[in-house]
Scaffold this active site. Structure first.
Site, PDB file in Angstrom:
ATOM      1  N   ASP A 143      11.086   2.659   1.517  1.00  0.00           N
ATOM      2  CA  ASP A 143      10.047   3.450   0.854  1.00  0.00           C
ATOM      3  C   ASP A 143      10.327   4.935   1.052  1.00  0.00           C
ATOM      4  OD1 ASP A 143       7.815   4.266  -0.439  1.00  0.00           O
ATOM      5  OD2 ASP A 143       6.369   3.402   0.963  1.00  0.00           O
ATOM      6  N   ASP A 148       9.757   8.199  -4.563  1.00  0.00           N
ATOM      7  CA  ASP A 148       8.730   7.231  -4.183  1.00  0.00           C
ATOM      8  C   ASP A 148       8.261   6.469  -5.426  1.00  0.00           C
ATOM      9  OD1 ASP A 148       6.760   5.850  -2.841  1.00  0.00           O
ATOM     10  OD2 ASP A 148       5.401   7.551  -2.663  1.00  0.00           O
ATOM     11  N   GLU A 168       1.866  -0.916  -4.756  1.00  0.00           N
ATOM     12  CA  GLU A 168       1.824  -0.356  -3.399  1.00  0.00           C
ATOM     13  C   GLU A 168       0.907   0.854  -3.354  1.00  0.00           C
ATOM     14  OE1 GLU A 168       3.406   2.298  -0.049  1.00  0.00           O
ATOM     15  OE2 GLU A 168       3.069   2.683  -2.181  1.00  0.00           O
ATOM     16  N   GLU A 169       0.986   1.679  -4.387  1.00  0.00           N
ATOM     17  CA  GLU A 169       0.186   2.901  -4.416  1.00  0.00           C
ATOM     18  C   GLU A 169      -1.297   2.625  -4.616  1.00  0.00           C
ATOM     19  OE1 GLU A 169       1.476   5.519  -3.506  1.00  0.00           O
ATOM     20  OE2 GLU A 169       3.601   5.597  -4.082  1.00  0.00           O
TER      21      GLU A 169
END
Length: 221
Positions: free
Chosen positions: A88, A29, A61-62
């Site tokens: 993802d 990830d 994204e995180e």
């Protein structure tokens, strides 16, 4: 990146996020998802296509889907976009391939048919789930999307210091690679796309609530 097609108003996007959480290696990830997009770029780089293929690596994204949201809210990026494939969490040796389809039933049927034709087990849903990924902002702005990921096995220890490259291997990329290449080859060369550019009402309402709960309201062009 962009591989231009003959049509000026129908684009497809393959994307992934390249950031990870602090203090982990981020192999699954999402270095692995980004590797899939890079390989698709290599495969299609010199092909003559009917539709334009856009390849995007999203950041942050995180931190709340910031990169993909910034991309999606720009009307120029979604004006001609007909489909987003989001990658993802990949590369997990022991796991299952999953798809979240945010779009019309025809898109879900196409994905299911292609996977079965190729003999690739694929679990498909249209539920948003507890987490989120970069397909969500794109569909929030009315573009059908498919988020492809791998679950099980080492997915249970992502975002921890237990993540290890021993649980990541090339065997885990075979099914997602064949499925993605086959699907894109057909859609990029098709005379007509077999699904409309629309988001079903129930999915649109779920997306709106998810983003509103995060303090985000759709910006109108």
């Amino acid at each position: 990146g962009e591989v231009p097609g003959a049509l000026e108003d129908e684009d497809l996007l393959a994307g992934s996020h390249y950031d990870t959480v602090r203090s982990v290696i981020g192999a699954h990830d999402n270095a692995a998802g980004t590797a899939v997009v890079l390989e698709l770029a290599r495969i299609f780089a010199h092909e003559k296509l009917n539709r334009t293929l856009r390849l995007v690596a999203f950041g942050s994204e995180e931190l709340g889907l910031r990169g993909s949201y910034y991309h999606a809210k720009n009307a120029q990026n979604t004006k001609n976009l007909r489909l987003c494939l989001d990658y993802d969490v990949h590369g997990i040796l022991l796991g299952n391939l999953n798809a979240v389809v945010l779009g019309p039933e025809e898109l879900k049927s196409l994905l299911s048919f292609t996977a079965k034709e190729l003999g690739i087990p694929l679990q498909i849903t249209s539920e948003l789930g507890r987490g989120g990924s970069d397909h969500m902002p794109v569909s929030f702005y009315c573009v059908p999307s498919v988020m492809l990921s791998r679950s099980g096995g080492a997915a249970q220890i992502m975002h921890t210091d237990l993540e290890d490259l021993r649980w990541c291997g090339p065997e885990a990329f075979g099914s997602i690679g064949v499925l993605s290449q086959t699907l894109l080859e057909r859609l990029l060369r098709a005379e007509e796309l077999p699904f409309e550019k629309k988001i079903p009402d129930n999915i649109a309402k779920s997306l709106e609530k998810r983003f509103e709960d995060s303090g985000i309201k759709k910006e109108q062009p």
